[in-house]
Write an enzyme that holds these catalytic residues in place. Structure first.
Site, PDB file in Angstrom:
ATOM      1  N   GLU A  53      57.135  33.616  21.128  1.00 52.61           N
ATOM      2  CA  GLU A  53      58.543  33.299  21.553  1.00 52.61           C
ATOM      3  C   GLU A  53      58.970  34.153  22.726  1.00 52.61           C
ATOM      4  O   GLU A  53      58.746  35.408  22.671  1.00 52.61           O
ATOM      5  CB  GLU A  53      59.355  33.845  20.344  1.00 52.61           C
ATOM      6  CG  GLU A  53      60.803  33.317  20.471  1.00 52.61           C
ATOM      7  CD  GLU A  53      61.839  33.518  19.257  1.00 52.61           C
ATOM      8  OE1 GLU A  53      61.264  33.859  18.273  1.00 52.61           O
ATOM      9  OE2 GLU A  53      62.694  33.332  19.532  1.00 52.61           O
ATOM     10  N   ARG A 296      48.014  41.630  10.821  1.00 55.15           N
ATOM     11  CA  ARG A 296      48.675  42.167  12.139  1.00 55.15           C
ATOM     12  C   ARG A 296      47.904  43.343  12.609  1.00 55.15           C
ATOM     13  O   ARG A 296      47.560  44.117  11.789  1.00 55.15           O
ATOM     14  CB  ARG A 296      50.103  42.414  11.955  1.00 55.15           C
ATOM     15  CG  ARG A 296      50.932  41.356  11.490  1.00 55.15           C
ATOM     16  CD  ARG A 296      52.454  41.934  11.260  1.00 55.15           C
ATOM     17  NE  ARG A 296      53.217  41.938  12.813  1.00 55.15           N
ATOM     18  CZ  ARG A 296      53.787  41.085  13.204  1.00 55.15           C
ATOM     19  NH1 ARG A 296      53.703  40.018  12.821  1.00 55.15           N
ATOM     20  NH2 ARG A 296      54.562  41.232  14.333  1.00 55.15           N
ATOM     21  N   LYS A 306      60.001  43.830  17.933  1.00 52.30           N
ATOM     22  CA  LYS A 306      60.659  43.618  19.047  1.00 52.30           C
ATOM     23  C   LYS A 306      62.039  44.090  19.251  1.00 52.30           C
ATOM     24  O   LYS A 306      62.480  44.497  20.112  1.00 52.30           O
ATOM     25  CB  LYS A 306      60.610  42.121  19.314  1.00 52.30           C
ATOM     26  CG  LYS A 306      59.280  41.537  19.898  1.00 52.30           C
ATOM     27  CD  LYS A 306      59.653  40.166  20.360  1.00 52.30           C
ATOM     28  CE  LYS A 306      58.222  39.396  20.671  1.00 52.30           C
ATOM     29  NZ  LYS A 306      58.442  38.035  20.451  1.00 52.30           N
TER      30      LYS A 306
HETATM   31  P1  ATP Z   1      59.338  38.167  16.342  1.00 49.60           P
HETATM   32  O1  ATP Z   1      59.088  36.905  15.797  1.00 49.60           O
HETATM   33  O2  ATP Z   1      60.118  39.150  15.762  1.00 49.60           O
HETATM   34  O3  ATP Z   1      60.217  37.742  17.772  1.00 49.60           O
HETATM   35  P2  ATP Z   1      56.582  38.322  16.810  1.00 49.60           P
HETATM   36  O4  ATP Z   1      56.031  39.817  17.260  1.00 49.60           O
HETATM   37  O5  ATP Z   1      56.002  37.491  15.872  1.00 49.60           O
HETATM   38  O6  ATP Z   1      57.763  38.762  17.215  1.00 49.60           O
HETATM   39  P3  ATP Z   1      55.712  36.181  18.440  1.00 49.60           P
HETATM   40  O7  ATP Z   1      56.249  35.961  19.966  1.00 49.60           O
HETATM   41  O8  ATP Z   1      56.392  35.217  17.568  1.00 49.60           O
HETATM   42  O9  ATP Z   1      56.226  37.893  18.159  1.00 49.60           O
HETATM   43  O10 ATP Z   1      54.180  36.419  18.373  1.00 49.60           O
HETATM   44  C1  ATP Z   1      53.224  35.381  19.096  1.00 49.60           C
HETATM   45  C2  ATP Z   1      52.124  35.701  18.211  1.00 49.60           C
HETATM   46  O11 ATP Z   1      51.503  36.936  18.244  1.00 49.60           O
HETATM   47  C3  ATP Z   1      52.182  35.080  16.951  1.00 49.60           C
HETATM   48  O12 ATP Z   1      51.244  34.194  16.843  1.00 49.60           O
HETATM   49  C4  ATP Z   1      52.127  36.370  16.194  1.00 49.60           C
HETATM   50  O13 ATP Z   1      51.630  36.193  14.828  1.00 49.60           O
HETATM   51  C5  ATP Z   1      51.088  37.258  17.010  1.00 49.60           C
HETATM   52  N1  ATP Z   1      51.659  38.632  16.833  1.00 49.60           N
HETATM   53  C6  ATP Z   1      52.520  39.160  16.822  1.00 49.60           C
HETATM   54  N2  ATP Z   1      52.530  40.578  16.503  1.00 49.60           N
HETATM   55  C7  ATP Z   1      51.245  40.768  16.342  1.00 49.60           C
HETATM   56  C8  ATP Z   1      50.544  42.052  15.645  1.00 49.60           C
HETATM   57  N3  ATP Z   1      51.257  43.065  15.624  1.00 49.60           N
HETATM   58  N4  ATP Z   1      49.279  41.930  15.500  1.00 49.60           N
HETATM   59  C9  ATP Z   1      48.548  40.512  15.766  1.00 49.60           C
HETATM   60  N5  ATP Z   1      49.144  39.400  16.118  1.00 49.60           N
HETATM   61  C10 ATP Z   1      50.652  39.698  16.200  1.00 49.60           C
END
Ligand code: ATP
Ligand code: MG
Length: 592
Positions: A53, A296, A306
């Site tokens: 996102e 994660r 974030k």
């Molecule tokens: P938010 O949803 O709080 O904005 P997010 O960390 O989920 O933050 P996204 O941009 O939605 O951010 O994440 C993009 C992809 O990266 C998603 O598929 C998510 O599952 C993966 N991702 C995010 N954080 C991690 C992490 N710590 N380890 C592994 N994959 C991650």
């Protein structure tokens, strides 16, 4: 002190990290699924996507997802799309869209196609009308607060919305008027009609669309309604023909809704829904995607939310998104982390469904391993003390040839100026040496790396008793190539020629947080209370000419000091700026 870890969480320490690195082909459960699917002929090649996102910069956690999504596609002859999941216009920004692309490329990956969930808004809307016509969705007039009340809890079932049994005609009319912008924000939602008694709260008639009259960074004012994440995400995967939709474990409970959306809309048998894409020249690959979850990446001494990263930048707790202490890919890059070191981390950590907290030293170890093999050596003095070699004539200058890497001849050699006046490291001299001291003392000998053996004859002090300089003599028989060059002395120290060295700003970075779990909010504390006050110190030092004359982002091992990188933004050959990427050894191991 061991990192406090919640129950069901294993703490992974450096020595537990051999299995993935040692395995020839990666053997994690997701790759096994892909292998099986290919073997069974379910797909000819995998199609994956990385779906950030665009509401912030990517961090090291995202590196795990990127390496997995793009890595699997590459390893199995498939493709991976970069898709912006841009369904939340209020928080999204083109600045992030650009930075994310730069970061993915920097990590060493490229996408087959760049997509946005917003590319599919028309398809998603047509699919919503289809759901309404099938009786699988309805327009609900409950307020957000009422929806919460009706939803029930983990232990109590929800109640049906009083609007649940509206006729198809009424629902269709209302949905079209939502789309036409007739109603105020929040006045109505389109909801899936699933099961208000489901044990999975995500299945209790979840919202598919909400009214939000906010301009979108991609579609402008075209849409007064926006699809909800689960709906948009699952159908975007289906539109792109994603075979394996890889995401983190928190989406496990969303999988039934993901499957519901894909099955009910059934793009494969509804080519008419894809018509808007054909008009825009976007190929479609309608297939049924499968969501697979993995754990994660968590690293101690780090925050990855974030929300917190945005706040730290906004409140000036760090110097921007690319502050070299930040866990963002931009911050890590500026700190001197290499793409190879981050890919190595992901390999060492491995892929599983087991939540774990990786020790920060594992990350640092990956960088050390990469830079040990790939960074040329240079000499720099970060806390200088003058040494005058009195038996060399005034103005004496010579050029020594140094190899750039002790283990790899392909790095070649460089010329290092040597002269009568040198800078050595203040901490390499002790007037009163502690036990076991191997370096310079008054009247003692030490080897100057690559130049010969010197003796300290005199310690010159100012009126207050501070050491101003050392005066010594160079043993002419100990010069490189001479017979006495192998004479045994206890220590070897590094140096730079005072007349030739370039003054440099040297930024000594350390971990941003001083506790293993900065997210720990016990005793009324927050991550802000756990910032490490010693995470950044700037010193003035001297670097040899061949270190100064380098491009930004070049990494070096400054011998005996650590790995440094020429700052991406501020380094200039005539005013060098180096960031310490990592020390030569783990200095935190003994602190805990
Ligand atoms: P938010 O949803 O709080 O904005 P997010 O960390 O989920 O933050 P996204 O941009 O939605 O951010 O994440 C993009 C992809 O990266 C998603 O598929 C998510 O599952 C993966 N991702 C995010 N954080 C991690 C992490 N710590 N380890 C592994 N994959 C991650
Ligand atoms: Mg997310």
């Amino acid at each position: 002190m061991a990192a406090p870890t919640p129950p069901n969480v294993t703490s992974v320490t450096p020595d537990q990290h051999t299995e993935a690195g040692a395995a020839p082909g990666k053997q994690d459960f997701i790759r096994q699924i892909v292998r099986d699917d290919l073997a069974q002929g379910r797909h000819t090649a995998p199609r994956t996507r990385f779906p950030p996102e665009p509401n912030g910069y990517l961090h090291i956690g995202h590196a795990k997802a990127i390496c997995l999504d793009f890595g699997i596609a590459a390893e199995f002859g498939g493709v991976c799309n970069l898709r912006f999941d841009d369904t939340n216009p209020a928080k999204e920004d083109p600045e992030y869209v650009q930075a994310i692309q730069d970061d993915v490329r920097w990590l060493g990956f490229d996408w087959a196609e760049l997509r946005h969930a917003s590319d599919y808004f028309e398809v998603l809307y047509l699919a919503a009308e289809k759901l309404v016509r099938q009786g699988d969705a309805f327009v609900c007039d409950l307020s957000a607060e009422q929806v919460r009340e009706y939803r029930g809890s983990l232990t109590t079932p929800g109640r049906n919305s009083p609007y649940r049994d509206r006729s198809v005609e009424e629902n269709l009319d209302l949905l079209r008027r939502m789309r036409a912008g007739e109603f105020a924000d929040g006045a109505r939602t389109l909801r899936a009609k699933i099961d208000m008694a489901s044990g999975n709260i995500n299945m209790r008639d979840p919202a598919l669309y909400r009214i939000k009259k906010v301009a979108h960074q991609n579609t402008g004012d075209a849409w007064p309604i926006y699809p909800m994440y689960d709906y948009a995400h699952s159908l975007s995967d289906a539109v792109e023909g994603i075979t394996h939709s890889l995401c983190t474990l928190e989406f496990e409970d969303h999988r039934p809704l993901y499957d519901w959306c894909v099955d009910k809309v059934d793009l494969a048998h509804s080519p008419e829904l894809l018509a808007p894409l054909l008009a825009r020249g976007l190929p479609n690959q309608a297939a049924k995607p499968r969501q697979i979850e993995f754990s994660r990446l968590n690293i101690n001494y780090t925050v990855m939310s974030k929300r917190k990263l945005v706040a730290m930048v906004g409140d000036g707790l760090v110097d921007g998104w690319d502050d070299p202490r930040m866990p963002t890919l931009q911050g890590l890059r500026r700190r001197g982390y290499t793409p190879a070191s981050l890919r190595l981390l992901v390999d060492r950590v491995g892929i599983s469904k087991q939540n774990s907290v990786i020790d920060f030293s594992v990350l640092e170890g990956c960088l050390r391993d990469d830079l040990d093999a790939h960074a040329p050596r240079r000499m720099a003095v970060i806390d200088p003390l003058k040494l005058v070699l009195t038996n060399l004539p005034e103005g004496h200058v010579e050029t020594l040839t140094f190899s750039n890497h002790p283990k790899d001849e392909s790095f070649g050699t460089r010329e290092v100026p040597f002269s009568r006046e040198l800078w050595i490291e203040l901490e390499d001299f002790a007037e009163v040496p502690p036990k076991g001291w191997k370096r310079l003392v008054p009247g003692g000998d030490v080897r100057l790396r690559g130049a010969g053996i010197i003796r300290c004859d005199e310690v010159v002090k100012d009126g207050d008793g501070n050491i101003v300089e050392l005066r010594g003599t160079l043993d002419p028989e100990s010069r490189p190539g001479m017979e006495g060059a192998n004479r045994k002395v206890k220590g070897t120290i590094h140096w730079v020629s005072a007349a030739h060295a370039v003054a440099a700003e040297i930024r000594l970075y350390d971990r941003l947080f001083s506790v293993a779990d900065p997210d720990d909010e016990s005793e009324g504390k927050t991550y802000r209370d756990h910032l490490n006050p010693e995470s950044h110190r700037t010193v003035r030092g001297w670097v040899e000419p061949a270190a100064a004359a380098t491009a930004p982002e070049t990494a070096f091992q400054f011998e005996r000091i650590g790995y440094f990188v020429a700052d991406r933004r501020e380094h200039r050959a005539d005013s060098p700026v180096f960031n310490r990427s990592v020390t030569l050894r783990d200095t935190w191991a003994t602190k805990d």
